[in-house]
Design an enzyme around this catalytic site. Structure first.
Site, PDB file in Angstrom:
ATOM      1  N   HIS A   6      60.138  28.355 -74.937  1.00 27.48           N
ATOM      2  CA  HIS A   6      60.096  29.106 -76.101  1.00 27.48           C
ATOM      3  C   HIS A   6      58.900  30.132 -76.133  1.00 27.48           C
ATOM      4  O   HIS A   6      58.941  31.422 -76.489  1.00 27.48           O
ATOM      5  CB  HIS A   6      59.815  28.231 -77.474  1.00 27.48           C
ATOM      6  CG  HIS A   6      59.908  28.701 -78.774  1.00 27.48           C
ATOM      7  ND1 HIS A   6      60.778  28.920 -79.606  1.00 27.48           N
ATOM      8  CD2 HIS A   6      58.621  29.364 -79.289  1.00 27.48           C
ATOM      9  CE1 HIS A   6      60.236  29.507 -80.612  1.00 27.48           C
ATOM     10  NE2 HIS A   6      59.243  29.821 -80.306  1.00 27.48           N
ATOM     11  N   GLU A   7      57.926  29.530 -75.624  1.00 29.12           N
ATOM     12  CA  GLU A   7      56.568  30.543 -75.609  1.00 29.12           C
ATOM     13  C   GLU A   7      56.837  31.682 -74.453  1.00 29.12           C
ATOM     14  O   GLU A   7      56.506  32.635 -74.726  1.00 29.12           O
ATOM     15  CB  GLU A   7      55.341  29.625 -75.431  1.00 29.12           C
ATOM     16  CG  GLU A   7      54.994  28.646 -76.412  1.00 29.12           C
ATOM     17  CD  GLU A   7      55.059  29.221 -77.884  1.00 29.12           C
ATOM     18  OE1 GLU A   7      54.629  30.399 -78.190  1.00 29.12           O
ATOM     19  OE2 GLU A   7      55.155  28.127 -78.617  1.00 29.12           O
ATOM     20  N   HIS A  34      58.874  34.333 -76.080  1.00 31.84           N
ATOM     21  CA  HIS A  34      57.777  35.175 -76.974  1.00 31.84           C
ATOM     22  C   HIS A  34      57.150  36.168 -76.113  1.00 31.84           C
ATOM     23  O   HIS A  34      57.321  37.399 -76.346  1.00 31.84           O
ATOM     24  CB  HIS A  34      56.828  34.432 -77.495  1.00 31.84           C
ATOM     25  CG  HIS A  34      57.037  33.724 -79.161  1.00 31.84           C
ATOM     26  ND1 HIS A  34      57.350  34.534 -79.926  1.00 31.84           N
ATOM     27  CD2 HIS A  34      57.283  32.428 -79.416  1.00 31.84           C
ATOM     28  CE1 HIS A  34      57.488  33.787 -81.079  1.00 31.84           C
ATOM     29  NE2 HIS A  34      57.534  32.518 -80.599  1.00 31.84           N
ATOM     30  N   GLU A  38      61.793  33.629 -84.089  1.00 33.86           N
ATOM     31  CA  GLU A  38      61.816  32.377 -83.765  1.00 33.86           C
ATOM     32  C   GLU A  38      62.933  31.670 -83.314  1.00 33.86           C
ATOM     33  O   GLU A  38      63.272  31.045 -82.310  1.00 33.86           O
ATOM     34  CB  GLU A  38      61.164  31.250 -84.844  1.00 33.86           C
ATOM     35  CG  GLU A  38      59.728  31.421 -85.315  1.00 33.86           C
ATOM     36  CD  GLU A  38      58.968  31.460 -84.051  1.00 33.86           C
ATOM     37  OE1 GLU A  38      59.079  30.515 -83.338  1.00 33.86           O
ATOM     38  OE2 GLU A  38      57.883  32.353 -83.760  1.00 33.86           O
TER      39      GLU A  38
HETATM   40 ZN   LIG Z   1      57.833  30.504 -81.587  1.00 33.77          ZN
END
Ligand SMILES: [Zn+2]
Length: 239
Positions: free
Chosen positions: A71-72, A75, A102
């Protein structure tokens, strides 16, 4: 191309370039550094873009940590894709921008760790059933969050997929198909007579028509209890 397919492409490319996606390789692929520590309740990870550093909650399970890492990394990838970023900022603002970002990072993280083809194949074989969350988790060594995101995105009937646990029962994690407007957040509770509570208390799967907690729209629900948790798919009613 709209945002979601592009995010999935980004994730696919990353998987192909850096497979196998061990935590080390996940982080090395974007040249970031990594550390583990304690994060506030409800936070599982953070990317510090100025330092190109990823911080992961040491207390979550290893599979959950790997999902957070992916997930990071998403980003980072989205942050460094000028076209995607400007399109995102044109389409959304404020809180909704944050929510969409998100959701996109979750979508990409799921695709990185669990290829869409695998999910499509499981759906074609077994149908849109909450048992698939566990099947995908066990077969592909991913966290439940990953399987839930992928099933909500790729299920043929638009749906919300979630897992709940604890006593009294509350939502641990949920994901929704982009066409579904209702949303349930982490920590949401259930009425005492909710079919998910019945599934949790009796240990018996439930199939019925019901609404999400605090919502009015009816769905076809399949609920599957196992290991102290309840896995659920709320499918849009077909007319
Ligand atoms: Zn996030």
């Amino acid at each position: 191309m709209s945002l979601r397919p592009r995010v999935i492409e980004l994730a696919k490319d990353y998987r192909k370039t850096h497979a196998p996606l061990t935590p080390e390789r996940l982080v090395r692929g974007i040249g970031a550094s990594l550390s583990y520590g304690k994060l506030p309740e409800g936070k599982f990870g953070a990317l510090v873009p100025e330092k190109n550093h990823i911080f992961i909650d040491q207390e979550s399970a290893p599979k959950r940590q790997r999902f957070t890492l992916a997930h990071e990394v998403m980003h980072f990838l989205i942050h460094n894709d000028d076209d995607l970023l400007s399109e995102l900022h044109e389409a959304y603002e404020g809180k909704e921008l944050e929510r969409q970002l998100e959701a996109l990072c979750n979508l990409g993280a799921a695709e990185m760790l669990l290829p869409g083809e695998v999910v499509d194949e499981a759906l074609a074989r077994k149908g849109q059933h909450p048992r698939l969350v566990l099947e995908l988790t066990e077969l592909h060594q991913v966290s439940e969050e990953v399987a839930i995101i992928a099933l909500a995105e790729r299920g043929p009937v638009p749906s919300i997929v979630l897992m709940a646990g604890s006593k009294p029962l509350r939502v641990y994690f949920s994901a929704k198909h982009p066409h579904i407007l209702d949303r349930v957040s982490r920590g949401t509770g259930f009425r005492r007579d909710d079919p998910l509570v019945v599934a949790s208390e009796t240990g018996l799967p439930q199939r019925t028509k019901t609404t999400l907690p605090n919502h009015a729209v009816p769905y076809t629900l399949e609920a599957y209890p196992r290991g102290g948790r309840v896995y659920a798919v709320y499918m849009e009613l077909q007319t």
